[in-house]
Design an enzyme around this catalytic site. Structure first.
Site, PDB file in Angstrom:
ATOM      1  N   ASP A 118     -64.249  33.595 151.044  1.00 28.82           N
ATOM      2  CA  ASP A 118     -65.431  34.464 151.074  1.00 28.82           C
ATOM      3  C   ASP A 118     -65.046  35.866 150.643  1.00 28.82           C
ATOM      4  O   ASP A 118     -63.879  36.163 150.417  1.00 28.82           O
ATOM      5  CB  ASP A 118     -66.013  34.497 152.491  1.00 28.82           C
ATOM      6  CG  ASP A 118     -65.004  35.024 153.508  1.00 28.82           C
ATOM      7  OD1 ASP A 118     -64.936  36.252 153.680  1.00 28.82           O
ATOM      8  OD2 ASP A 118     -64.269  34.204 154.107  1.00 28.82           O
ATOM      9  N   ASP A 150     -65.587  38.583 152.595  1.00 27.99           N
ATOM     10  CA  ASP A 150     -65.714  39.390 153.803  1.00 27.99           C
ATOM     11  C   ASP A 150     -67.144  39.935 153.843  1.00 27.99           C
ATOM     12  O   ASP A 150     -68.077  39.221 153.483  1.00 27.99           O
ATOM     13  CB  ASP A 150     -64.638  40.490 153.848  1.00 27.99           C
ATOM     14  CG  ASP A 150     -64.356  40.969 155.269  1.00 27.99           C
ATOM     15  OD1 ASP A 150     -64.140  40.109 156.141  1.00 27.99           O
ATOM     16  OD2 ASP A 150     -64.354  42.178 155.508  1.00 27.99           O
TER      17      ASP A 150
END
Length: 290
Positions: free
Chosen positions: A210, A212
């Protein structure tokens, strides 16, 4: 020359190594308590292999409660020479996208609720972690990743946070913009520091899941999205690991970077002042110099 034995510490989504010959789950006792789980031992391509699920099978340990000292001690007791850490992480860089891997070479340690050293009162030691990963081992992981067709970035700074919550938006922006971190995770510290104290070569393979929370088009971290990406990353990680025995070989010379001699001048407590109870606990990780 020393017989090579490769350990893989598997993070989220990585709970075994496929294709191991004579694979056996073995319980290991340590003075630091029980490791995260039993340890899977065997061989791959004629090279000894050890696998330890960092969170335990079924993912029972949070990043804070992982028994890091017991894990590293157990690997040392089993004769491991090289440790490959595989872990999920978030990215602070647009070009380091979900599904990519990063061969980490630096850390910023923001953990605070973990025991970070084998040493202390009764036997004091200070090792250098200026360069916390082994360049030789990292280079092998880089080659293995490229040979497996993985999009991999050579070098990156890993921000280790305590967790288990993900970052606030303000923290994410600070780590990215002010601190210059490249990826963020919760488990490589104190693991890397302890591996250095145990004189083990250590490399960190970060699997990006991802962005973040800093990325304006991705918003907050969503666990369901992470799990979907983890599934794909796990298969890539297994392909990487399968290539390591051929790259590292069945025998190895002393580490050219001195990882296997990190304690040479690190222990400051004089022999007659050392606590016997403390040194007894250090027999596996520091027996060479004690």
């Amino acid at each position: 020359m020393t017989e090579t034995k490769i350990a893989v510490i598997g993070g989220s989504g990585i709970y075994d190594i496929e294709g191991l010959e004579d694979a056996t789950w073995t319980s290991v006792d340590t003075p630091w308590g029980a490791p995260s789980d039993a340890v899977l031992t065997g061989s791959l391509g004629g090279v000894g292999m050890v696998f330890l699920p960092r969170h335990g099978r079924g993912h029972v340990h949070s990043p804070t409660t992982v028994p890091y000292r017991a894990n590293i001690d157990a690997l040392k007791r089993l004769g491991v020479t090289d440790v490959i850490s595989v872990s999920a992480c978030g990215s602070f860089r647009e070009e380091m996208a979900p599904g990519h891997f990063v061969i980490v070479d630096q850390f910023i340690d923001r953990t605070f609720a973990r025991e970070k050293s084998f040493f202390g009162t009764g036997c004091v030691a200070h090792v250098s972690v200026a360069h916390p990963t082994c360049p030789r081992l990292g280079a092998a992981c880089l080659t293995a990743a490229r040979d497996a067709g993985i999009t991999v970035h050579n070098g990156g700074t890993y921000l280790a946070m305590e967790g288990p919550q993900f970052s606030t938006l303000a923290e994410s922006k600070m780590y990215r913009e002010s601190w210059g971190a490249d990826v963020i995770g919760m488990t490589n510290m104190p693991e890397a520091k302890l591996a250095r104290e145990a004189e083990l070569c250590y490399a960190s393979v970060a699997m990006i899941t991802d962005y973040d929370s800093w990325h304006p088009e991705h918003g907050e971290v969503d666990v369901s999205d992470i799990i979907r990406t983890l599934t794909g990353n796990a298969g890539k990680a297994r392909d990487l690991v399968r290539r390591l025995p051929d790259l590292l070989g069945a025998e190895r010379a002393p580490c050219p970077h001195g990882c296997d001699r990190a304690l040479e001048y690190a222990i400051l407590t004089q022999p007659d002042a050392r606590d016997p109870a403390v040194t007894a606990k250090l027999v596996a990780v520091a027996g060479r110099v004690l």
